[in-house]
Design a protein around this motif. Sequence first.
Motif, PDB file in Angstrom:
ATOM      1  N   GLU A  56      31.461  51.439  43.504  1.00  0.00           N
ATOM      2  CA  GLU A  56      32.568  51.191  42.569  1.00  0.00           C
ATOM      3  C   GLU A  56      33.716  50.482  43.296  1.00  0.00           C
ATOM      4  O   GLU A  56      34.674  51.118  43.734  1.00  0.00           O
ATOM      5  CB  GLU A  56      33.060  52.498  41.953  1.00  0.00           C
ATOM      6  CG  GLU A  56      32.100  53.109  40.975  1.00  0.00           C
ATOM      7  CD  GLU A  56      32.068  52.377  39.649  1.00  0.00           C
ATOM      8  OE1 GLU A  56      33.040  51.674  39.305  1.00  0.00           O
ATOM      9  OE2 GLU A  56      31.059  52.518  38.946  1.00  0.00           O
ATOM     10  N   HIS A  58      36.593  47.550  42.928  1.00  0.00           N
ATOM     11  CA  HIS A  58      37.330  46.771  41.933  1.00  0.00           C
ATOM     12  C   HIS A  58      38.399  45.967  42.670  1.00  0.00           C
ATOM     13  O   HIS A  58      39.235  46.546  43.371  1.00  0.00           O
ATOM     14  CB  HIS A  58      37.945  47.695  40.889  1.00  0.00           C
ATOM     15  CG  HIS A  58      36.908  48.551  40.231  1.00  0.00           C
ATOM     16  ND1 HIS A  58      36.155  48.097  39.169  1.00  0.00           N
ATOM     17  CD2 HIS A  58      36.463  49.800  40.520  1.00  0.00           C
ATOM     18  CE1 HIS A  58      35.312  49.050  38.810  1.00  0.00           C
ATOM     19  NE2 HIS A  58      35.472  50.090  39.615  1.00  0.00           N
ATOM     20  N   VAL A  73      43.226  44.137  36.956  1.00  0.00           N
ATOM     21  CA  VAL A  73      42.048  44.980  36.787  1.00  0.00           C
ATOM     22  C   VAL A  73      42.524  46.332  36.252  1.00  0.00           C
ATOM     23  O   VAL A  73      43.371  46.971  36.867  1.00  0.00           O
ATOM     24  CB  VAL A  73      41.293  45.171  38.121  1.00  0.00           C
ATOM     25  CG1 VAL A  73      40.103  46.100  37.949  1.00  0.00           C
ATOM     26  CG2 VAL A  73      40.852  43.830  38.684  1.00  0.00           C
TER      27      VAL A  73
END
Length: 104
Positions: A56, A58, A73
């Motif tokens: 994960e 980002h 984001v």
Amino acid sequence: MVLVLIIGDLHVPHRSPVFPPRFKNLLAPRKVQYIFCTGNLCTREMEEYLRSLCSEVHIAQGDMDEGRYQELVALNVGSVSFAICHGHQVLPWYEETALIALQR
């Protein structure tokens, strides 16, 4: 417990030839569940390194990132909402009203 690493402005290799070894020694694969990066990774190798730590990852667009990522984001981790950006697009700098405008 969910561990989130928030990091940014790495500038490797432009301002530092390598990711700081003392910091790198603290990070092991799957030790953190999320990585949020505010941009300026500068190279694909740095992105690949972060992705080797967890699935994960980002990344927000930094002003040195060659247009690979989104400017803003937004995501949820459990019941907590996050939004990250690099900040170079917040003008004028240090103006609360500029941050509020981006928040909308």
